[in-house]
Motif scaffolding. Structure first.
Motif, mmCIF file in Angstrom:
data_model
loop_
_atom_site.group_PDB
_atom_site.id
_atom_site.type_symbol
_atom_site.label_atom_id
_atom_site.label_comp_id
_atom_site.label_asym_id
_atom_site.label_seq_id
_atom_site.Cartn_x
_atom_site.Cartn_y
_atom_site.Cartn_z
ATOM 1 N N THR A 1 38.829 38.834 37.440
ATOM 2 C CA THR A 1 39.784 38.437 38.243
ATOM 3 C C THR A 1 40.392 39.630 38.964
ATOM 4 O O THR A 1 40.685 39.584 40.231
ATOM 5 C CB THR A 1 40.943 37.327 37.802
ATOM 6 O OG1 THR A 1 40.358 36.376 37.159
ATOM 7 C CG2 THR A 1 41.831 36.829 38.816
ATOM 8 N N ILE A 2 41.064 40.527 38.458
ATOM 9 C CA ILE A 2 41.668 41.520 39.007
ATOM 10 C C ILE A 2 40.680 42.343 39.750
ATOM 11 O O ILE A 2 41.015 42.900 40.965
ATOM 12 C CB ILE A 2 41.968 42.652 37.566
ATOM 13 C CG1 ILE A 2 43.207 41.752 36.989
ATOM 14 C CG2 ILE A 2 42.380 43.871 38.101
ATOM 15 C CD1 ILE A 2 43.565 42.715 35.600
ATOM 16 N N LEU B 1 38.039 40.941 41.287
ATOM 17 C CA LEU B 1 37.987 40.288 42.658
ATOM 18 C C LEU B 1 38.819 40.468 43.636
ATOM 19 O O LEU B 1 38.920 40.592 44.915
ATOM 20 C CB LEU B 1 37.629 38.802 42.284
ATOM 21 C CG LEU B 1 35.976 38.513 41.621
ATOM 22 C CD1 LEU B 1 36.218 36.974 41.261
ATOM 23 C CD2 LEU B 1 35.042 39.075 42.802
ATOM 24 N N PHE B 2 40.158 40.295 42.975
ATOM 25 C CA PHE B 2 41.478 40.601 43.829
ATOM 26 C C PHE B 2 41.436 42.087 44.686
ATOM 27 O O PHE B 2 41.952 42.233 45.817
ATOM 28 C CB PHE B 2 42.713 40.739 42.999
ATOM 29 C CG PHE B 2 43.095 39.101 42.647
ATOM 30 C CD1 PHE B 2 43.014 37.961 43.581
ATOM 31 C CD2 PHE B 2 43.790 38.745 41.525
ATOM 32 C CE1 PHE B 2 43.062 36.825 43.480
ATOM 33 C CE2 PHE B 2 44.216 37.486 41.240
ATOM 34 C CZ PHE B 2 43.919 36.270 42.263
ATOM 35 N N THR C 1 38.752 44.245 45.049
ATOM 36 C CA THR C 1 37.741 44.440 45.868
ATOM 37 C C THR C 1 37.532 43.345 47.011
ATOM 38 O O THR C 1 36.997 43.676 47.994
ATOM 39 C CB THR C 1 36.379 44.341 45.096
ATOM 40 O OG1 THR C 1 36.200 42.765 44.523
ATOM 41 C CG2 THR C 1 36.171 45.448 44.036
ATOM 42 N N GLU C 2 38.190 42.299 46.758
ATOM 43 C CA GLU C 2 38.175 41.003 47.925
ATOM 44 C C GLU C 2 36.932 40.735 48.368
ATOM 45 O O GLU C 2 36.445 40.374 49.495
ATOM 46 C CB GLU C 2 38.966 41.486 49.109
ATOM 47 C CG GLU C 2 40.389 41.879 49.022
ATOM 48 C CD GLU C 2 41.176 42.011 50.273
ATOM 49 O OE1 GLU C 2 40.714 42.106 51.147
ATOM 50 O OE2 GLU C 2 42.375 42.233 50.303
ATOM 51 N N ARG D 1 37.584 35.436 48.919
ATOM 52 C CA ARG D 1 38.894 35.356 49.275
ATOM 53 C C ARG D 1 39.981 34.931 47.954
ATOM 54 O O ARG D 1 39.473 34.305 47.040
ATOM 55 C CB ARG D 1 39.231 33.954 50.410
ATOM 56 C CG ARG D 1 38.842 34.350 51.606
ATOM 57 C CD ARG D 1 38.658 33.021 52.378
ATOM 58 N NE ARG D 1 39.563 32.105 52.064
ATOM 59 C CZ ARG D 1 39.322 30.889 52.626
ATOM 60 N NH1 ARG D 1 38.365 30.497 53.536
ATOM 61 N NH2 ARG D 1 40.374 29.868 52.202
ATOM 62 N N THR D 2 41.142 35.526 48.283
ATOM 63 C CA THR D 2 42.188 35.393 46.775
ATOM 64 C C THR D 2 42.296 33.848 46.526
ATOM 65 O O THR D 2 42.325 33.773 45.169
ATOM 66 C CB THR D 2 43.457 36.087 47.124
ATOM 67 O OG1 THR D 2 43.915 35.431 48.524
ATOM 68 C CG2 THR D 2 43.442 37.576 47.469
ATOM 69 N N ASP D 3 42.488 33.076 47.359
ATOM 70 C CA ASP D 3 42.622 31.728 47.197
ATOM 71 C C ASP D 3 41.203 30.947 46.498
ATOM 72 O O ASP D 3 41.404 30.271 45.516
ATOM 73 C CB ASP D 3 42.981 30.819 48.224
ATOM 74 C CG ASP D 3 41.730 30.728 49.413
ATOM 75 O OD1 ASP D 3 41.086 31.858 49.558
ATOM 76 O OD2 ASP D 3 42.034 30.160 50.436
ATOM 77 N N THR E 1 39.253 32.822 44.530
ATOM 78 C CA THR E 1 39.178 33.478 43.443
ATOM 79 C C THR E 1 40.077 32.789 42.297
ATOM 80 O O THR E 1 39.857 32.551 41.329
ATOM 81 C CB THR E 1 39.574 34.973 43.492
ATOM 82 O OG1 THR E 1 39.026 35.544 44.361
ATOM 83 C CG2 THR E 1 39.573 35.512 42.088
ATOM 84 N N ALA E 2 41.188 32.429 42.712
ATOM 85 C CA ALA E 2 42.151 31.716 41.916
ATOM 86 C C ALA E 2 41.932 30.476 41.382
ATOM 87 O O ALA E 2 41.828 29.851 40.377
ATOM 88 C CB ALA E 2 43.593 31.552 42.577
#
Length: 228
Positions: free
Chosen positions: A15-16, A18-19, A21-22, A25-27, A29-30
């Motif tokens: 998760t970290i 992906l946040f 490197t983007e 999208r963050t949403d 990923t969440a």
């Protein structure tokens, strides 16, 4: 260390990444993490979706809706006129007016909403006054972050902290302007810092321009014509 702990730590590390490197999208990923933890049995369905009933989430969504509504009704035009009256054509005053406006807006709209609302305002004023847009944007961004500390709804961490203290039984929740004295002091200090920084940089650039090659050449030619 159990397999469940290793699995959760692996999900957290992914998760970290992906946040940062983007790649997604963050949403997205969440929601992906939420789905994985729910389907794997680490969280029950009630635990997985309990966050959507949190008052912190509802407050953040409400603030975003308010920001979009303010932008849609055309408040940015009135805001541009107001800032021009305050700042005139002085770059240091324009920076101070933009930065302070961003801080006040961010106290209710959060920093992203405040900056998004001020973007068209900065573009219009930059074109009218021939002021560099980049020199207006950076103070606005920083003061929008600081302005979120004026109220309990302007900053995500403050919203979450307030809810956590109430749910954990640490006393009554803070009211809306409990942190306003600290937030206003920080905002005023930031505005003064950026205004003084602009003034010092302007004087530095003026000295640099005076001693530039073109300026020295023009001074030499003027002096030579006066002699002959």
């Amino acid at each position: 260390m159990t397999l469940s702990m290793i699995f959760v730590l692996t999900i957290l590390a992914c998760t970290i990444i992906l946040f940062i490197t983007e790649w997604l999208r963050t949403d997205v990923t969440a929601l992906l993490v939420l789905t994985i933890l729910g389907l794997s049995g680490i969280l029950s369905p009630q635990q997985a979706f309990a966050g959507f009933s949190s008052s912190a989430i509802i407050s953040i969504i409400a603030v975003m809706i308010i920001g979009a509504g303010i932008d849609r009704v055309g408040l940015s035009n009135y805001l541009a006129q107001f800032i021009l009256k305050l700042g005139g054509r002085s770059e240091s005053r324009l920076i101070a007016a933009h930065a302070f406006s961003a801080g006040l807006l961010a106290s209710f709209l959060r920093n992203v909403g405040a900056v998004a609302l001020l973007m068209p305002v900065i573009s219009r004023i930059s074109m009218r006054t021939q002021t560099s847009k980049s020199r207006l944007l950076m103070p606005v961004a920083f003061c929008a972050i600081i302005g979120g500390t004026i109220t309990m709804v302007g900053s995500g961490p403050l919203i979450i902290l307030n809810e956590f203290m109430a749910s954990a039984g640490h006393g009554a929740q803070y009211h809306l302007f409990s942190v306003a004295p600290v937030g206003l002091a920080l905002l005023v200090a930031a505005v003064l810092f950026f205004r003084s920084l602009c003034t010092s940089l302007a004087s530095h650039w003026q000295r640099k321009a005076f001693w530039s090659t073109q300026n020295l050449l023009s001074q030499y030619l003027r002096h030579r014509r006066s002699i002959f």
